[in-house]
Scaffold this active site. Structure first.
Site, mmCIF file in Angstrom:
data_model
loop_
_atom_site.group_PDB
_atom_site.id
_atom_site.type_symbol
_atom_site.label_atom_id
_atom_site.label_comp_id
_atom_site.label_asym_id
_atom_site.label_seq_id
_atom_site.Cartn_x
_atom_site.Cartn_y
_atom_site.Cartn_z
ATOM 1 N N SER A 1 50.049 34.024 -0.412
ATOM 2 C CA SER A 1 50.656 32.695 -0.572
ATOM 3 C C SER A 1 49.579 31.634 -0.401
ATOM 4 C CB SER A 1 51.721 32.460 0.493
ATOM 5 O OG SER A 1 51.111 32.243 1.746
ATOM 6 N N ASP A 2 49.714 30.520 -1.131
ATOM 7 C CA ASP A 2 48.850 29.393 -0.797
ATOM 8 C C ASP A 2 49.173 28.985 0.650
ATOM 9 O OD1 ASP A 2 47.028 27.348 -0.781
ATOM 10 O OD2 ASP A 2 47.632 26.505 -2.699
ATOM 11 N N TRP A 3 48.237 28.279 1.260
ATOM 12 C CA TRP A 3 48.306 28.017 2.707
ATOM 13 C C TRP A 3 49.543 27.174 3.072
ATOM 14 C CZ3 TRP A 3 45.209 31.384 1.429
ATOM 15 C CH2 TRP A 3 44.263 31.954 2.273
#
Ligand code: BGC
Length: 858
Positions: free
Chosen positions: A247-249
């Site tokens: 996942s993106d942060w």
């Protein structure tokens, strides 16, 4: 459609370290037998940049790092990183070999920094010129983007360092990036936005990043981290991706939905929506344990690939730094980064052959005026997560002095192009007790001092707060104001604050902020509180501020404030006047203009394409004062250059990275030919831009232009840009002398194979007086266009170096896919029969030769 590969398919690239130890298959089997809680722990980061270790499998912690401008590392070593030219600068070389060399340097930097996964490349497209991460993307074209990204990934992963292609998918806008849904019709998705991802997945990328935004596709409107048809159906199923979906942060908002959708790893950790909640979801039957096992197996496979799995149960091996780069400023690194920045530079205009300016000979300059805000402060990288601390920045003034030993080189700013003042100088700061620096007291909820420290300078006003008792901080500092006149103090607190200057309250706010300030990058550009201080005699002012400790969740707790100071000095008018006078006095004026950290960054889109400040005026006045004026544009993304065809010479110099000055000198002297070609379209006016912005409307970004992205949109609307896609003059002159096309079997989609669908041979001659590099570009169009096809589209390209007066034949392979169209009804690629025109030339609008290609029934 094929079935979803589960992570137990053995497609690893490294053999097990030792035949007697456990290998990938065994590790997966052992992992499947572990307690659920241990398995789930592996699926959320251990920290901001680290993954969880599993000693039972001999699996050490893996470390991830941004990408794509350099390898920042976890930040704990405090060591600088080689800072490469921004991706669009490197892409302007159109050179897969350059990408491969940068990929190998990234791998060596990763080894030095103990990194296993580099969060790069970005293969989102430059859909609108205002996009905040435009500089981080490679190009507006899917084919160019895909080819370059594949070369980078191959080289990086060959060294055992994983790439992470991002941001999957439809993440072309920064505004509200964690909220919006991109609506992309299926044909456009397949032919345009998915194409570079598909190329990199086919090349075997080991990880992919699911974006912040969501996607509306096939009636499913869902955030990318929980989009089952996207992640499981398309990515892992149809495209056969066997790696890890990260996942993106802080992007993941759901528990069972994202786990079932196909997300494998939540970052950062250790907090987040999985953990205990995911264990409970499995226990409640909302997520099958086999789903967890598949994710674990994918992470184990990644570990195997990057060498993080010892193969010895219970024994965790240390990180292997073999092949590490010793020095981010070694001669080899300097040479590669100088060459890349120089090669990527695009000659937009060269009236009368002013460039190159030889340092010796009759036309050698004796007085050079180096002018511009960006000549004083070159903008070498954009803002946001890609930011790295450089070992040095090669200074344009030093570099020009070295390159033109026979000339006197002077530098004149010609006025600031930034709105904000520079950072306050550290030698002006002292704590109230007299020590150098800024005093910081950590206060608990009751306002009692828990700890105290001294910060060296304004840059340090961004620090982690480890002690959980500390709820806020109070800073106190005296600023030495030596010069008579009006000093401007600017203080930009992030979050709740109370700021006092010499006992007078400058601003207060009770608004407490959280991790959103990281996601929207507002921590990098808070509103500044401004205080004008009149000074007659040297004195100091005291600044005191109470600042909130920001809980960034898995980013940790921290304090952030910006502290700036403008010393009394000449006005903008005066500075411009001085620069123009210097230009008039010189026999060469080099004006470096462009964007700056206030303009181009992750986290926001640009509101305008105009150059900041009064730089247009500066250019016009300098050019009027000196007929030998070279304008150098230091920007990653398009800016309007209203004087482009009125000044003698213009170079697009990009965000050139740490070797800024050296690359500029090499280009000006002609030591390295600036053989760059625009990887995007440069508009002449903002009103002409086909996709002027990507702003969400009611939370949705509609990709209504369909497949007509970038230059295709300009062609469809028949608008004339300032410089078209693919444009770049270089220093040679070219004639196109022959074009031959041969149909191959074309079974493969791979462009570089000899069984390409079409093999094109182009004879080019360098009729100039200098050796040169030509980027031969091939564009296709379909004569009786089927299904809303672009007017023409890029089908292939190749580079060739030819001596002055020489001729060469270059071979280009065009893949079958370049002819195909996605048929929405059949859910498959189809090859429209008919006659195509294949044109070759110097840019998308300077096409010199053409031929027909007939595609019949197969
Ligand atoms: C960015 C990613 C980056 C991540 C980690 C996010 O905000 O969108 O590109 O890799 O942060 O820094």
């Amino acid at each position: 459609m094929t079935t979803t590969p589960t992570a137990t398919d053995d497609r690893t690239t490294r053999p097990a370290a030792d035949p007697t130890s456990i290998g990938f298959e065994d590790a997966v089997a052992i992992a499947a037998g572990l307690p659920l809680r241990d398995k789930v722990a592996l699926l959320t980061g251990a920290g901001t940049w680290t993954l969880t270790a599993l000693p039972q499998l001999g699996l050490r912690t893996m470390t991830v790092s941004d990408g794509p401008i350099g390898v920042r590392g976890t930040g704990e070593d405090g060591l600088p990183s080689a800072q490469m030219p921004a991706p669009s600068a490197a892409a302007a070389t159109w050179d897969a070999d350059v990408q491969a060399r940068l990929g190998r340097l990234m791998a060596a930097e990763a080894r030095r920094k103990g990194v296993d996964v580099v969060l790069a490349p970005v293969v989102n497209l430059q859909r609108s010129p205002v996009g905040g991460r435009h500089f981080e993307c490679l190009s507006e074209d899917p084919l160019l983007t895909g080819r370059l990204a594949v070369a980078f990934i191959d080289a990086l992963q060959e060294q055992g360092v994983a790439g992470c292609v991002k941001h999957f998918i439809g993440n072309e806008t920064e505004t509200d990036r964690t909220e919006y849904l991109s609506r992309i019709d299926e044909r456009t998705l397949r032919e345009v936005y998915l194409a570079p991802f598909e190329a990199v997945i086919d090349a075997g990328v080991w990880t992919i990043m699911a974006a912040y935004n969501g996607l509306i596709r096939d009636g499913v409107a869902e955030t990318a981290t929980a989009h089952e048809p996207l992640l499981t159906g398309l990515l892992k199923g149809e495209l056969g991706f066997d790696g890890v979906v990260i996942s993106d942060w802080l992007a993941t908002k759901h528990t069972a939905e994202s786990a079932n959708a196909g997300l494998d790893l939540v970052m950062p950790g250790p907090l987040g929506p999985w953990g205990d909640a995911l264990v409970a979801a499995v226990e409640a039957g909302d997520v099958a344990e086999s789903v967890i096992d598949d994710k674990v197996a994918r992470i184990v496979r990644l570990a195997e690939r990057v060498g993080a799995l010892s193969g010895l149960a219970g024994e965790v091996l240390p990180y292997d730094s073999t092949g590490a780069n010793d020095d981010p400023a070694s001669a080899e690194v300097v040479a590669l980064l100088t060459e890349t920045a120089a090669r990527g530079t695009v000659v937009l205009r060269n009236d009368g052959g002013l460039l190159p300016v030889e340092p010796t000979g009759a036309a050698a300059p004796t007085r050079i005026a180096l002018i511009g805000h960006n000549a004083v402060e070159p903008f070498t990288q954009g803002g946001g997560s890609a930011f790295v601390t450089t070992p040095h920045v090669s200074d344009p003034l030093d570099a020009l002095r070295a390159a033109y030993p026979g000339a006197e080189v002077t530098r004149h700013r010609g006025g600031a192009a930034t709105v904000k003042a520079p950072l306050v100088a550290s030698d002006r700061l002292s704590a109230p007790e007299g020590d150098r620096g800024i005093r910081v007291d950590g206060l608990d909820e009751a306002g009692e001092i828990v700890e105290s420290s001294l910060l060296a300078d304004a840059e340090a006003l961004w620090f982690p707060v480890e002690d959980p008792r500390v709820a806020s901080v109070r800073i106190a500092v005296d600023v030495d104001l030596r010069e008579a006149g009006t000093h401007v103090l600017e203080f930009g607190p992030v979050g709740a604050h109370r700021v006092v200057v010499d006992g007078v309250v400058l601003g207060t706010s009770d608004h407490h902020v959280g991790p959103e300030v990281i996601l929207n990058s507002s921590y990098a550009s808070p509103e500044m509180l401004v205080s004008d201080v009149e000074v007659d005699e040297p004195r100091s002012v005291r600044l005191e501020a109470d600042l909130q400790v920001i809980d960034g969740e898995s980013y940790g707790r921290f304090v952030r404030a910006h502290f700036r100071h403008r010393v009394p000095g000449p006005t903008l008018d005066e500075e411009i006047g001085l620069a123009v006078a210097a230009a008039a006095d010189a026999d060469l004026a080099v004006v470096v203009i462009g964007t700056n950290p206030e303009t181009e960054s992750e986290g926001w889109d640009r509101p305008t394409l105009a150059l900041p400040g009064r730089q247009d005026e500066l250019v016009r006045r300098v050019a009027a004062a000196n007929p030998r004026t070279v304008v150098v544009v230091n920007a990653g993304a398009p800016v309007i250059l209203p004087w482009l065809d009125e000044v003698p010479a213009v170079l697009w110099w990009w965000l050139p990275g740490q070797e800024a000055g050296a690359s500029l000198a090499a280009v000006l002297t002609g030591e390295i030919e600036p053989s760059g070609r625009l990887p995007w379209t440069l508009p002449a006016s903002e009103a002409d831009v086909p996709v002027p912005n990507g702003l969400p409307v009611d939370g949705v970004i509609d990709y209504a232009e369909g497949v007509h992205v970038g230059h295709r949109g300009w062609d469809r609307l028949d608008r004339t840009p300032a410089r078209e896609f693919g444009y770049g003059l270089g220093y040679a002159e070219w004639e196109y002398r022959g074009l031959a096309v041969e149909r191959g079997a074309g079974a493969s989609d791979a462009p570089e194979t000899s069984d390409a669908f079409v093999t094109v041979q182009v004879a080019v001659a360098n009729v100039g007086s200098r050796p040169g590099r030509e980027v031969v570009q091939a564009y296709l169009s379909e004569d009786d266009a089927w299904a809303d096809r672009p007017v023409r589209w890029l089908a292939g390209f190749a580079l060739v170096d030819v001596a002055a007066g020489g001729e060469a034949t270059v071979t280009l392979h065009v893949a079958r896919r370049a002819f195909e169209v996605w048929d929405v009804d059949r859910s498959d690629w189809v090859l429209p029969r008919g006659t195509y025109t294949l044109r070759v030339g110097r840019s998308s609008r300077d096409l010199r030769l053409a031929t027909s290609v007939a595609v019949e029934d197969e």
